[in-house]
Design a protein around this motif. Structure first.
Motif, PDB file in Angstrom:
ATOM      1  N   ASP A  65       0.823  -1.205   0.000  1.00  0.00           N
ATOM      2  CA  ASP A  65       0.000   0.000   0.000  1.00  0.00           C
ATOM      3  C   ASP A  65       0.858   1.257   0.000  1.00  0.00           C
ATOM      4  O   ASP A  65       2.094   1.183  -0.015  1.00  0.00           O
ATOM      5  CB  ASP A  65      -1.000  -0.013   1.160  1.00  0.00           C
ATOM      6  N   GLU A  66       0.201   2.429   0.031  1.00  0.00           N
ATOM      7  CA  GLU A  66       0.918   3.697  -0.063  1.00  0.00           C
ATOM      8  C   GLU A  66       1.832   3.957   1.119  1.00  0.00           C
ATOM      9  O   GLU A  66       2.749   4.776   1.034  1.00  0.00           O
ATOM     10  CB  GLU A  66      -0.063   4.864  -0.245  1.00  0.00           C
ATOM     11  N   ASN A  67       1.618   3.259   2.233  1.00  0.00           N
ATOM     12  CA  ASN A  67       2.478   3.393   3.412  1.00  0.00           C
ATOM     13  C   ASN A  67       3.581   2.353   3.449  1.00  0.00           C
ATOM     14  O   ASN A  67       4.338   2.288   4.413  1.00  0.00           O
ATOM     15  CB  ASN A  67       1.634   3.297   4.689  1.00  0.00           C
ATOM     16  N   GLY A  68       3.641   1.514   2.435  1.00  0.00           N
ATOM     17  CA  GLY A  68       4.663   0.477   2.376  1.00  0.00           C
ATOM     18  C   GLY A  68       4.284  -0.808   3.094  1.00  0.00           C
ATOM     19  O   GLY A  68       5.079  -1.731   3.166  1.00  0.00           O
ATOM     20  N   GLU A  69       3.057  -0.870   3.628  1.00  0.00           N
ATOM     21  CA  GLU A  69       2.607  -2.089   4.309  1.00  0.00           C
ATOM     22  C   GLU A  69       2.342  -3.178   3.281  1.00  0.00           C
ATOM     23  O   GLU A  69       1.684  -2.949   2.273  1.00  0.00           O
ATOM     24  CB  GLU A  69       1.338  -1.817   5.112  1.00  0.00           C
ATOM     25  N   THR A 126     -10.752  -1.610  -5.574  1.00  0.00           N
ATOM     26  CA  THR A 126     -10.380  -0.342  -6.205  1.00  0.00           C
ATOM     27  C   THR A 126     -11.238   0.816  -5.713  1.00  0.00           C
ATOM     28  O   THR A 126     -10.919   1.963  -5.974  1.00  0.00           O
ATOM     29  CB  THR A 126     -10.490  -0.434  -7.739  1.00  0.00           C
ATOM     30  N   ARG A 154     -12.032   1.311  -2.382  1.00  0.00           N
ATOM     31  CA  ARG A 154     -11.605   1.611  -1.018  1.00  0.00           C
ATOM     32  C   ARG A 154     -12.734   1.540   0.007  1.00  0.00           C
ATOM     33  O   ARG A 154     -12.623   2.058   1.099  1.00  0.00           O
ATOM     34  CB  ARG A 154     -10.900   2.963  -0.926  1.00  0.00           C
TER      35      ARG A 154
END
Length: 74
Positions: free
Chosen positions: A29-33, A46, A48
């Protein structure tokens, strides 16, 4: 069928729906998770709205529903 250099990953795009991805997959994801699935295919959300994001739980089906004809619009 697993992904190989001879057979790349297949992603199916659906109008108003999830991305259907042949697995196993790793979603970042956008936080790197990182979220992983070993399933042979997954539905990636898609819209959310999913309670199990990034996986689809069909919450997209509620988007844009109109009131029934003849119903009270108030």
């Amino acid at each position: 069928m697993p992904n190989t250099p001879e057979r790349p990953c297949r992603i199916r795009v659906q109008r108003d729906g999830p991305l259907l991805v042949e697995g196993p997959v790793e979603v970042v994801d956008e936080n790197g998770e990182v979220t992983e699935s070993a399933r042979f295919a997954v539905a990636v959300c898609t819209c959310r709205r999913s309670r199990i994001f990034p996986w689809c739980d069909t919450s997209h089906r509620c988007r844009g529903k109109q009131p029934a004809e003849g119903g009270d619009a108030s």
